[in-house]
Design an enzyme around this catalytic site. Sequence first.
Site, short mmCIF file in Angstrom:
data_model
loop_
_atom_site.label_atom_id
_atom_site.label_comp_id
_atom_site.label_asym_id
_atom_site.label_seq_id
_atom_site.Cartn_x
_atom_site.Cartn_y
_atom_site.Cartn_z
N GLN A 128 -7.38 0.96 14.93
CA GLN A 128 -6.43 -0.13 15.67
C GLN A 128 -5.55 -0.83 14.68
O GLN A 128 -6.35 -2.08 14.44
CB GLN A 128 -6.32 0.13 16.70
CG GLN A 128 -5.15 -0.05 17.52
CD GLN A 128 -3.92 1.46 17.97
OE1 GLN A 128 -5.14 1.96 17.75
NE2 GLN A 128 -2.94 0.75 17.18
N ASP A 133 -6.93 9.47 11.66
CA ASP A 133 -5.92 9.01 11.84
C ASP A 133 -5.09 9.58 10.38
O ASP A 133 -3.92 9.88 10.52
CB ASP A 133 -5.74 7.69 11.88
CG ASP A 133 -5.46 6.97 12.89
OD1 ASP A 133 -4.81 7.69 13.67
OD2 ASP A 133 -6.04 5.67 13.43
N LYS A 192 -5.17 6.19 24.14
CA LYS A 192 -6.22 7.20 23.24
C LYS A 192 -7.71 8.00 23.75
O LYS A 192 -8.09 9.18 23.60
CB LYS A 192 -6.42 6.33 21.66
CG LYS A 192 -5.12 6.49 20.96
CD LYS A 192 -5.37 5.64 19.80
CE LYS A 192 -3.78 5.39 18.51
NZ LYS A 192 -3.77 4.83 17.41
#
Length: 284
Positions: free
Chosen positions: A97, A120, A53
């Site tokens: 995460q 997200d 990422k």
Amino acid sequence: MTARILDGKTIAERVREDIAQQAKTLSAQGVQPCLAVILVGSDPASAVYVRNKVAACEKAGFRSLKFDYPADAEPAVVLAKIAELNADSSVHGILVQLPLPPQFDEDAVLEAILPTKDVDGFHAENFGMLLQGRESFYPCTPWGVMRMLQEENVKIEGAEAVIIGRSNIVGKPMAVMLLSKGATVTICHSKTKDLTAHLKRADIVVAAVGRPRFVTGAMLKPGAIVIDVGINRLPDGKLCGDVDFDSAKQVASLITPVPGGVGPMTITMLLANTLLSAQRAAAK
Ligand code: GUN
């Protein structure tokens, strides 16, 4: 019939080039898109995802910030970092995460992120907005699937879509996105009595179960469009999806491979969300 391969890598590259161009324009106006990534613990798969990422951000001309915490970190310390990033106007996206170590309340952590920085798309407010058909941040994997279907001009309106898996990250938002485009949607899962009966009617299948080669060609309707969200590691170290690619491609009309299908689209849509957040901030 032998299915055409839906190449996510090529689509992802094209979309990322477009994102990088837009990021350049925005940066020239003094707003460089910035993503902050928080990693807690040392799960090797999570470390790889986070590294990818951050690398994707740099390649697209974004600024990225990475914060690492040990597995025994105090939740309050991570929550304080999220509060700091929420308040920092130069940060447009915040990503924690998952999974988090057991001392963390995952929902509480996700909900500590400002919905306007939740790139997200996991915050309950953004999920509620998606359900209501309102503008929000869409979860990256199902949004990436929608983008792939769009690039291939797949007709969603009126299609029978079957999703296998009911997770908050993929199955549920995928169902809502397909529904909003006019598909008739069925969500199947581990308690579904006759999965094959559902699959035999499906024009579009999205497999997100986390079981290697679970969906075989014999279960599919001829000509189905098959999207494989699974990434499973086999004992020999190789990756495979939730779909048995070799048998499914004999029956389907369009199919995504693993790797090189949905995977590259997930990070692409994370970049798209971060760019969108920066554009919204710049417009304010
Ligand atoms: N863990 C597995 N997939 C994801 C994802 O898309 N976002 C985050 N934050 N964690 C994950």
